[in-house]
Design an enzyme around this catalytic site. Structure first.
Site, PDB file in Angstrom:
ATOM      1  N   ASP A   7       0.856  -1.180   0.000  1.00  0.00           N
ATOM      2  CA  ASP A   7       0.000   0.000   0.000  1.00  0.00           C
ATOM      3  C   ASP A   7       0.896   1.235   0.000  1.00  0.00           C
ATOM      4  O   ASP A   7       2.055   1.183   0.430  1.00  0.00           O
ATOM      5  CB  ASP A   7      -0.908   0.002   1.235  1.00  0.00           C
ATOM      6  CG  ASP A   7      -1.858   1.187   1.250  1.00  0.00           C
ATOM      7  OD1 ASP A   7      -2.554   1.410   0.234  1.00  0.00           O
ATOM      8  OD2 ASP A   7      -1.891   1.918   2.258  1.00  0.00           O
ATOM      9  N   GLU A   9       0.750   5.694   0.725  1.00  0.00           N
ATOM     10  CA  GLU A   9       0.035   6.917   1.117  1.00  0.00           C
ATOM     11  C   GLU A   9       0.627   8.057   0.305  1.00  0.00           C
ATOM     12  O   GLU A   9       1.834   8.055   0.000  1.00  0.00           O
ATOM     13  CB  GLU A   9       0.177   7.189   2.611  1.00  0.00           C
ATOM     14  CG  GLU A   9      -0.380   6.095   3.515  1.00  0.00           C
ATOM     15  CD  GLU A   9      -1.868   5.861   3.367  1.00  0.00           C
ATOM     16  OE1 GLU A   9      -2.574   6.799   2.930  1.00  0.00           O
ATOM     17  OE2 GLU A   9      -2.319   4.746   3.671  1.00  0.00           O
ATOM     18  N   GLU A  52      -6.701  17.611   3.222  1.00  0.00           N
ATOM     19  CA  GLU A  52      -7.499  16.411   2.939  1.00  0.00           C
ATOM     20  C   GLU A  52      -6.660  15.141   3.058  1.00  0.00           C
ATOM     21  O   GLU A  52      -7.118  14.119   3.578  1.00  0.00           O
ATOM     22  CB  GLU A  52      -8.113  16.496   1.542  1.00  0.00           C
ATOM     23  CG  GLU A  52      -9.135  17.610   1.365  1.00  0.00           C
ATOM     24  CD  GLU A  52      -8.480  18.944   1.032  1.00  0.00           C
ATOM     25  OE1 GLU A  52      -7.221  19.014   1.031  1.00  0.00           O
ATOM     26  OE2 GLU A  52      -9.223  19.912   0.785  1.00  0.00           O
ATOM     27  N   HIS A 149      -5.094   5.931   8.262  1.00  0.00           N
ATOM     28  CA  HIS A 149      -4.486   4.972   7.359  1.00  0.00           C
ATOM     29  C   HIS A 149      -2.961   5.003   7.522  1.00  0.00           C
ATOM     30  O   HIS A 149      -2.373   6.044   7.791  1.00  0.00           O
ATOM     31  CB  HIS A 149      -4.837   5.304   5.905  1.00  0.00           C
ATOM     32  CG  HIS A 149      -6.258   4.999   5.556  1.00  0.00           C
ATOM     33  ND1 HIS A 149      -6.612   3.925   4.774  1.00  0.00           N
ATOM     34  CD2 HIS A 149      -7.417   5.619   5.895  1.00  0.00           C
ATOM     35  CE1 HIS A 149      -7.924   3.902   4.629  1.00  0.00           C
ATOM     36  NE2 HIS A 149      -8.434   4.923   5.305  1.00  0.00           N
ATOM     37  N   ASP A 154      -2.018  -0.953   6.694  1.00  0.00           N
ATOM     38  CA  ASP A 154      -3.002  -1.341   5.686  1.00  0.00           C
ATOM     39  C   ASP A 154      -2.538  -2.557   4.888  1.00  0.00           C
ATOM     40  O   ASP A 154      -3.355  -3.378   4.468  1.00  0.00           O
ATOM     41  CB  ASP A 154      -3.280  -0.174   4.743  1.00  0.00           C
ATOM     42  CG  ASP A 154      -4.187   0.884   5.377  1.00  0.00           C
ATOM     43  OD1 ASP A 154      -4.482   0.744   6.577  1.00  0.00           O
ATOM     44  OD2 ASP A 154      -4.585   1.829   4.682  1.00  0.00           O
TER      45      ASP A 154
END
Length: 228
Positions: A7, A9, A52, A149, A154
């Site tokens: 994963d 980010e 965000e 997250h 994750d």
């Protein structure tokens, strides 16, 4: 069979508008079993962090400022991945970012054929249902207990979900343990077969039952498949 459940980010949704990767996490599987080997790296994106994105992963520019830029960890990351299949939830998103970062460095990109998209697997298995990672965790009874997250967290969660999506741990019944002897490792993976028993099991039907079965077969006519 080696797979990397991974994963990323990022600072946003699109590398073409200046968004960058800020964290990569990966969990190694061998024949669908976690080996305990992981990859984890925070990355300085050399840009600001939109609110965000911060609300999703909680990684601030102050925290990332002293972390290496992608160029410093790119080869290390590629060495870890190798030619393993990359198990990713919504693979198009992560592959887009990884290949953008590699492309800016004129390094070999990861072929999309190397990725296994668990979102696609989930949509085909549960059409019309919610198939986010959190939704799949609820479906399979996993408790994530996370507020933000994280790429490695994750990845660890996705590894559990992936094994459920493909039928549970060791769907091919390859029961060898990573790190065992050469003969044990030979008996794992898609080529694994059941070894012969050292002692044949005794028959479980009686002679009378066999005679009754033979008599019944004779009533089926000369073309009965059982005669062959």
């Amino acid at each position: 069979m080696r797979e990397i459940v991974m994963d990323t980010e990022t600072t946003g949704l699109d590398p073409n508008t200046g968004d960058r990767i800020v964290e990569i996490g990966g969990v190694e599987l061998w024949n669908h079993l976690p080996t305990g080997k992981t990859y984890h790296q925070y990355i300085n994106p050399q840009r600001d962090m939109p609110q965000e994105a911060f609300d999703v992963h909680g990684l601030s520019i102050d925290f990332l400022r002293d972390k290496p830029v992608f160029a410093k960890i790119a080869q290390q990351f590629l060495d870890f991945v190798g030619d393993a299949k990359l198990v990713i939830h919504n693979a198009a998103f992560d592959m887009k970012f990884l290949n953008a970062e590699l492309g800016w460095l004129d390094m070999p990109k990861l072929p999309y054929s190397q990725a296994i998209d668990t979102l696609d697997i989930a949509r085909r298995k549960f059409p019309g249902a919610q198939n986010s990672l959190d939704a799949l965790c609820r479906r399979f009874g996993f408790t994530t207990e996370r507020e933000l997250h994280g790429a490695l967290l994750d990845s660890e969660i996705l590894a559990e979900v992936y094994l459920e999506l493909i039928g549970g741990r060791q769907p091919d019944f390859a029961l060898g343990v990573v790190g065992g002897t050469d003969s044990e490792q030979t008996n794992t993976g898609s080529g694994w077969t059941v070894p012969p028993r050292p002692k044949t099991l005794p028959p479980r039907i009686t002679e009378a039952e066999k005679d009754n079965h033979d008599a019944f077969i004779k009533t089926l006519g000369p073309d009965a498949k059982w005669l062959n």
